[in-house]
Structures are given as structure tokens and as C-alpha cells.
Scaffold this active site. Structure first.
Site, PDB file in Angstrom:
ATOM      1  N   ASP A 117      47.378  69.938  23.755  1.00  0.00           N
ATOM      2  CA  ASP A 117      48.647  69.879  23.021  1.00  0.00           C
ATOM      3  C   ASP A 117      49.837  69.863  23.981  1.00  0.00           C
ATOM      4  O   ASP A 117      50.859  69.232  23.713  1.00  0.00           O
ATOM      5  CB  ASP A 117      48.773  71.078  22.067  1.00  0.00           C
ATOM      6  CG  ASP A 117      47.533  71.258  21.210  1.00  0.00           C
ATOM      7  OD1 ASP A 117      47.534  70.817  20.057  1.00  0.00           O
ATOM      8  OD2 ASP A 117      46.550  71.827  21.727  1.00  0.00           O
ATOM      9  N   ASP A 126      54.454  68.742  20.525  1.00  0.00           N
ATOM     10  CA  ASP A 126      53.277  68.347  19.757  1.00  0.00           C
ATOM     11  C   ASP A 126      53.096  69.438  18.707  1.00  0.00           C
ATOM     12  O   ASP A 126      52.648  70.538  19.020  1.00  0.00           O
ATOM     13  CB  ASP A 126      52.047  68.234  20.652  1.00  0.00           C
ATOM     14  CG  ASP A 126      50.825  67.757  19.890  1.00  0.00           C
ATOM     15  OD1 ASP A 126      50.979  67.000  18.906  1.00  0.00           O
ATOM     16  OD2 ASP A 126      49.701  68.137  20.275  1.00  0.00           O
ATOM     17  N   GLU A 172      56.401  64.566  17.667  1.00  0.00           N
ATOM     18  CA  GLU A 172      55.479  63.599  17.066  1.00  0.00           C
ATOM     19  C   GLU A 172      55.702  63.528  15.559  1.00  0.00           C
ATOM     20  O   GLU A 172      55.831  64.540  14.883  1.00  0.00           O
ATOM     21  CB  GLU A 172      54.033  63.994  17.358  1.00  0.00           C
ATOM     22  CG  GLU A 172      53.042  62.955  16.900  1.00  0.00           C
ATOM     23  CD  GLU A 172      51.633  63.272  17.344  1.00  0.00           C
ATOM     24  OE1 GLU A 172      51.161  62.618  18.286  1.00  0.00           O
ATOM     25  OE2 GLU A 172      51.022  64.190  16.753  1.00  0.00           O
TER      26      GLU A 172
END
Length: 165
Positions: free
Chosen positions: A140, A7, A67
Site C-alpha cells: 500500500d 492508497d 486513488e
């Protein structure tokens, strides 16, 4: 298959390493790379790059799932996150690790079965899939583990990695 989920960020980079055998996910290690506010941005990027190299060397993932960025309202923040994401991807590319990108919608669909799932639902399903007692913190880190699970669920061995196109 050993998968590293990421992330991206510049204050916090969540990461999660999982093993996936086609049926079951096993958490190997997870955490966050953090940088201090007020530190020169170039030094923050260097910290992320150096720490990511340590994670990659230590855990030897066969794939990185990260991501895909999308810009909301603050383009300055988005640009900084994109730079941090770039050094993260560079570290993996330098080690020859295939890189795969997923949108938040794809991650939610894969982990929860519903692309419009709430963040809490994704975190709880991530916890259950990995057999963890608690949802990993910071958020996260939990997000990074969800991204790794998404990659495992996609049958990713047949996908073309982003850095091989």
C-alpha cells in the site's frame, strides 16, 4: 511541489510524500496508517482521520493525490474503503489541500508507460524513480508513492483539484 500520495483502505492506508521539481522526484517520507481488525469501525475511521491529520501537519503537502475507487466483487468492503477514503479526504479538505484523483490505469500509464502493467512492474519503477534501495513495504505504501509520482507527471498544477470543483 510537495505531493502526498494516498492508497486508501481501512486496515492499511498507504501514504507517500515526495518532492517534485519538474524533473526529479525526491522521497520525503512514506509509511502506512494501520488499524486493528476487531476494533469498532468508527474507531478505525477516527484513527485514520487523526493519523492523517498528523501526516498532513508534519509534512505540509501542497497537493494530495488519491486513488479513485472502483468496486470489484465485494460491495461491503468497497463501502468500508469508501468511508475510510472519505475521512482521509476530509482531513486534507479541512486544511485546504487540493485533492486530485487517479485511476489505477492512469497511475500505471504514468509510472510505467503502459496502462496494463503488472503490479510488480509499477513497484519496481516506483523504486527506480525514487532512487530507493528496496520497494517500500507494505504494498500500500509503494502504491501511494506511485500515485504521488502520477500526480507529478500529469503537470498537475494546471488540473482542477477534486475538492475545488
Amino acid at each position: 511541489m510537495r505531493i502526498l500520495g494516498i492508497d486508501p483502505g481501512y486496515a492499511i492506508v498507504g501514504f507517500g510524500v515526495v518532492e517534485y521539481d519538474g524533473y526529479k522526484f525526491t522521497p520525503i517520507h512514506f509509511g502506512a496508517i494501520t488499524t486493528q481488525a476487531g476494533t469498532a469501525f468508527t474507531l478505525r475511521l477516527k484513527t485514520i482521520y487523526d493519523d492523517m491529520n498528523t501526516v498532513l501537519t508534519t509534512f505540509q503537502p501542497e497537493a494530495m493525490a488519491i486513488e479513485k475507487l472502483f468496486f470489484n466483487t465485494n460491495q461491503k468492503t468497497g463501502i468500508d474503503v469508501a468511508q475510510a477514503r472519505g475521512v482521509t479526504v476530509l482531513a486534507a479538505a479541512n486544511m485546504g489541500i487540493p485533492i486530485f484523483e487517479y485511476t489505477p490505469l492512469q497511475v500505471k500509464q504514468s509510472v510505467v508507460g503502459y496502462g496494463r502493467a503488472e503490479k510488480k512492474q509499477v513497484m519496481e519503477m516506483t523504486r527506480r524513480i525514487l532512487g530507493l534501495a528496496d520497494v517500500p513495504k507494505p504494498d500500500d505504501t509503494a502504491d501511494a508513492l506511485a500515485i504521488a509520482i502520477c500526480h507529478g507527471h500529469t503537470g498537475a498544477r494546471s488540473l482542477i483539484p477534486q475538492n475545488k470543483i
